[in-house]
Design a protein around this motif. Structure first.
Motif, PDB file in Angstrom:
ATOM      1  N   LEU A   1     -12.928 -27.145 -39.298  1.00  0.00           N
ATOM      2  CA  LEU A   1     -12.950 -25.621 -38.699  1.00  0.00           C
ATOM      3  C   LEU A   1     -13.750 -25.009 -38.166  1.00  0.00           C
ATOM      4  O   LEU A   1     -15.205 -24.998 -38.826  1.00  0.00           O
ATOM      5  CB  LEU A   1     -12.282 -24.081 -38.984  1.00  0.00           C
ATOM      6  CG  LEU A   1     -11.786 -23.068 -39.267  1.00  0.00           C
ATOM      7  CD1 LEU A   1     -11.391 -22.793 -37.489  1.00  0.00           C
ATOM      8  CD2 LEU A   1     -11.788 -22.063 -39.999  1.00  0.00           C
ATOM      9  N   GLN A   2     -14.553 -24.542 -36.965  1.00  0.00           N
ATOM     10  CA  GLN A   2     -16.273 -24.395 -36.099  1.00  0.00           C
ATOM     11  C   GLN A   2     -15.616 -22.640 -35.592  1.00  0.00           C
ATOM     12  O   GLN A   2     -14.775 -22.618 -34.555  1.00  0.00           O
ATOM     13  CB  GLN A   2     -16.523 -25.483 -35.186  1.00  0.00           C
ATOM     14  CG  GLN A   2     -17.650 -24.821 -34.534  1.00  0.00           C
ATOM     15  CD  GLN A   2     -18.529 -25.936 -33.796  1.00  0.00           C
ATOM     16  OE1 GLN A   2     -18.051 -26.420 -33.290  1.00  0.00           O
ATOM     17  NE2 GLN A   2     -19.669 -26.959 -33.767  1.00  0.00           N
ATOM     18  N   ILE A   3     -16.907 -22.013 -35.793  1.00  0.00           N
ATOM     19  CA  ILE A   3     -16.784 -20.402 -35.420  1.00  0.00           C
ATOM     20  C   ILE A   3     -18.030 -20.712 -34.772  1.00  0.00           C
ATOM     21  O   ILE A   3     -18.754 -20.934 -35.125  1.00  0.00           O
ATOM     22  CB  ILE A   3     -16.292 -19.600 -36.601  1.00  0.00           C
ATOM     23  CG1 ILE A   3     -15.391 -19.695 -37.334  1.00  0.00           C
ATOM     24  CG2 ILE A   3     -16.274 -18.375 -35.563  1.00  0.00           C
ATOM     25  CD1 ILE A   3     -15.384 -19.202 -38.787  1.00  0.00           C
ATOM     26  N   HIS A   4     -17.555 -19.839 -33.460  1.00  0.00           N
ATOM     27  CA  HIS A   4     -18.394 -19.859 -32.365  1.00  0.00           C
ATOM     28  C   HIS A   4     -18.940 -18.557 -32.183  1.00  0.00           C
ATOM     29  O   HIS A   4     -18.477 -17.505 -32.566  1.00  0.00           O
ATOM     30  CB  HIS A   4     -18.460 -20.259 -30.632  1.00  0.00           C
ATOM     31  CG  HIS A   4     -17.745 -21.986 -31.510  1.00  0.00           C
ATOM     32  ND1 HIS A   4     -19.286 -22.551 -30.660  1.00  0.00           N
ATOM     33  CD2 HIS A   4     -16.946 -22.609 -31.184  1.00  0.00           C
ATOM     34  CE1 HIS A   4     -18.530 -24.174 -31.083  1.00  0.00           C
ATOM     35  NE2 HIS A   4     -17.377 -23.760 -30.881  1.00  0.00           N
ATOM     36  N   ASP A   5     -20.543 -17.830 -31.653  1.00  0.00           N
ATOM     37  CA  ASP A   5     -21.114 -17.188 -31.096  1.00  0.00           C
ATOM     38  C   ASP A   5     -20.710 -15.233 -32.311  1.00  0.00           C
ATOM     39  O   ASP A   5     -19.987 -15.067 -31.626  1.00  0.00           O
ATOM     40  CB  ASP A   5     -20.924 -16.695 -29.847  1.00  0.00           C
ATOM     41  CG  ASP A   5     -21.737 -17.839 -29.293  1.00  0.00           C
ATOM     42  OD1 ASP A   5     -22.328 -19.010 -29.323  1.00  0.00           O
ATOM     43  OD2 ASP A   5     -20.672 -19.090 -27.955  1.00  0.00           O
ATOM     44  N   LEU A   6     -20.748 -15.676 -33.351  1.00  0.00           N
ATOM     45  CA  LEU A   6     -20.086 -14.981 -34.742  1.00  0.00           C
ATOM     46  C   LEU A   6     -22.081 -14.112 -34.225  1.00  0.00           C
ATOM     47  O   LEU A   6     -22.741 -13.837 -34.777  1.00  0.00           O
ATOM     48  CB  LEU A   6     -20.376 -15.349 -35.816  1.00  0.00           C
ATOM     49  CG  LEU A   6     -19.630 -15.668 -36.277  1.00  0.00           C
ATOM     50  CD1 LEU A   6     -19.353 -16.068 -37.657  1.00  0.00           C
ATOM     51  CD2 LEU A   6     -17.970 -14.411 -35.983  1.00  0.00           C
TER      52      LEU A   6
END
Length: 498
Positions: free
Chosen positions: A268-273
């Protein structure tokens, strides 16, 4: 298989957890077991599944007295238990956990075990990857795997301790359908839950425990009025309801600021928080399992280093500084798995305070014991200062973990803070968390229970497929709208509107 207990008694020091219990559970039925935290439910289930031995009384399977010296004896007798805290090997894969736990001769080969696992997963409506490591799965997924492991190893009596905690509504429906089929085949199911709606929907009978005793003596056929069951469980304590308190204006600087953060955990990768978490707020994280809530909590706790971007705590850049630096900055993390990640089961509350209060190599045992006594009184923990944490009920463990949070904490990160708790204990925990908020702390919590999100959040953040939505005032949300966003309906428009 019919289970009967006669005059079953279990003590922990001066605490009488089970007091001469006499109950019978018929085969081919689903039996609900209710009671507030500390009522003796978990102790009874551990006695029936061999994890503990009684001080007095006996257990009979189909009328034959049995002495269970451990879980292996119980499973050989046909009894398996799914605990609130999964009992597995996190570093092993799903299939490896099944193979190492199965008695010899259950599976003829690795391929046979995998085939049986996938067939049962399809039957129960569970999504399972036999090659997935357990430490990459959510609590709910690990509980599902335990259910399948016990069934595949021949359990004729299935004990489930809060099995729907942390799983989706769809998974709950599939589980209930499977349990009905299992009972119809002649197996016995003991269903321990604090959710009266689930007990009413699923169970044929119900037994209520209070202070280690059955009230009233014997089982009750279902359905029963919910008010009556609450009165049996809590007395007058079950009649109160939580009250939402108005928020003060924000004057303090934010506790966390995320600037262009990209973070990865497993696949799981979460971008641009780009998020700000204000002081004096309770922020609920809503989403299906694995949508990013746990990753976000661990990022805010300093347990995960972002691939890029900045994480500011109280205005200081702590990117990559590690969890100790975050704790020193006033950030506390309360994990869902209390015994594996939160506390040391063999240690008492006094031991935990001693570890937290130590000055170098010096431990002030007297001061630690006084802090433990004060915490027990303040948080209404059913324990003594020297009771091992593992001997406490789930609700008392949760209260103990919260009691260990320093009073000057700036941020509290709670993963399923009322997981496995009864109504009264959950309200007590939320009363404490609301008091922390009112004192200026920022509380960020994740919960699979939408009612809990809606009742206690000041702001709600929806996580969907690894994407984190913007904070939304709870007052502007309805339960229906929140359910739609969790399922992805309108989520894209919500993100683009920011």
């Amino acid at each position: 298989m019919r289970i009967t207990v006669e005059h079953l008694t279990k003590r922990f020091g001066s605490v009488l957890a089970n007091n001469r219990l006499t109950i019978s559970f018929a085969a081919g039925q689903i039996h609900g077991v209710l009671g507030e935290n500390g009522a003796g439910k978990s102790t009874l289930m551990k006695l029936l599944s061999g994890y503990m031995q009684p001080d007095e009384g006996q257990i009979l399977f189909d009328g034959v007295p049995s002495r269970l010296c451990g879980p292996a004896d119980a499973l050989k007798a046909g009894v398996g238990m799914v605990h609130q805290e999964p009992l597995d090997v996190p570093a092993f894969s799903v299939l490896e956990n099944l193979l190492c736990a199965a008695p010899r001769g259950v599976f003829s080969s690795r391929r046979a075990a995998q085939t049986a696992l996938l067939e049962l997963a399809e039957r129960l409506g569970f999504a399972v990857d036999p090659a997935a490591r357990l430490d990459q799965l959510t609590i709910g997924q690990r509980q599902q795997i335990e259910i399948m492991r016990l069934l595949l190893c021949g359990a004729q009596v299935l004990i489930l301790d809060e099995p729907t905690t942390g799983i989706t509504a769809a998974q709950t429906r599939a589980l209930f359908a499977a349990l009905r089929q299992i009972a119809a085949e002649g197996r016995t199911i003991l269903f321990v839950s604090h959710k009266l709606e689930e007990v009413a929907e699923l169970c044929d009978t119900v037994t209520v425990l209070r202070n280690g005793e059955v009230v009233p003596p014997g089982q009750l056929p279902m359905p029963q009025p919910q008010e009556y069951l609450l009165a049996l469980m809590f007395g007058d304590a079950g009649a109160s309801s939580a009250v939402y308190r108005p928020l003060p204006a924000i004057t303090a600087p934010p506790v966390w600021e995320l600037r262009q953060v990209t973070v990865r955990s497993g696949s799981l990768q979460i971008h641009d928080l780009n998020h700000t978490f204000a002081a004096g707020r309770i922020i609920g994280l809503a989403g299906l399992d694995g949508s990013g809530q746990q990753v976000l909590l661990r990022l805010l706790a300093g347990q995960i280093t972002p691939e890029r971007g900045q994480v500011l705590v109280n205005g200081r850049d702590l990117t990559g500084a590690g969890s100790l630096a975050f704790r020193q900055a006033g950030i506390e993390y309360l994990p869902a798995d209390r015994l594996h990640d939160g506390m040391i089961g063999a240690f008492s509350l006094t031991d935990h305070f001693a570890l937290l209060q130590r000055n170098g190599m010096i431990v002030d045992r007297r001061s630690a014991e006084e802090l433990a006594r004060q915490a027990i009184a303040d948080y209404q923990i059913k324990a003594t200062p020297i009771t091992p944490i593992a001997a406490l009920s789930g609700g008392n463990q949760q209260r103990a973990m919260l009691a260990l949070v320093p009073p000057n904490a700036r941020g509290i990160l709670a993963e399923q803070p009322t997981r496995g708790l009864d109504v009264a204990s959950a309200r007590a925990i939320w009363g404490r968390l609301q008091a922390r908020r009112d004192a200026g702390c920022c509380v960020v919590f994740a919960s699979p229970d939408l009612d809990e999100i809606m009742e206690y959040s000041d702001e709600v953040i929806v996580c969907f497929a690894g994407r984190i939505g913007p904070p939304m005032p709870r007052a502007l949300l309805s339960s229906g709208r929140l359910a739609e966003l969790i399922g992805g309906v309108g989520f894209e428009a919500l993100v683009e509107a920011v």
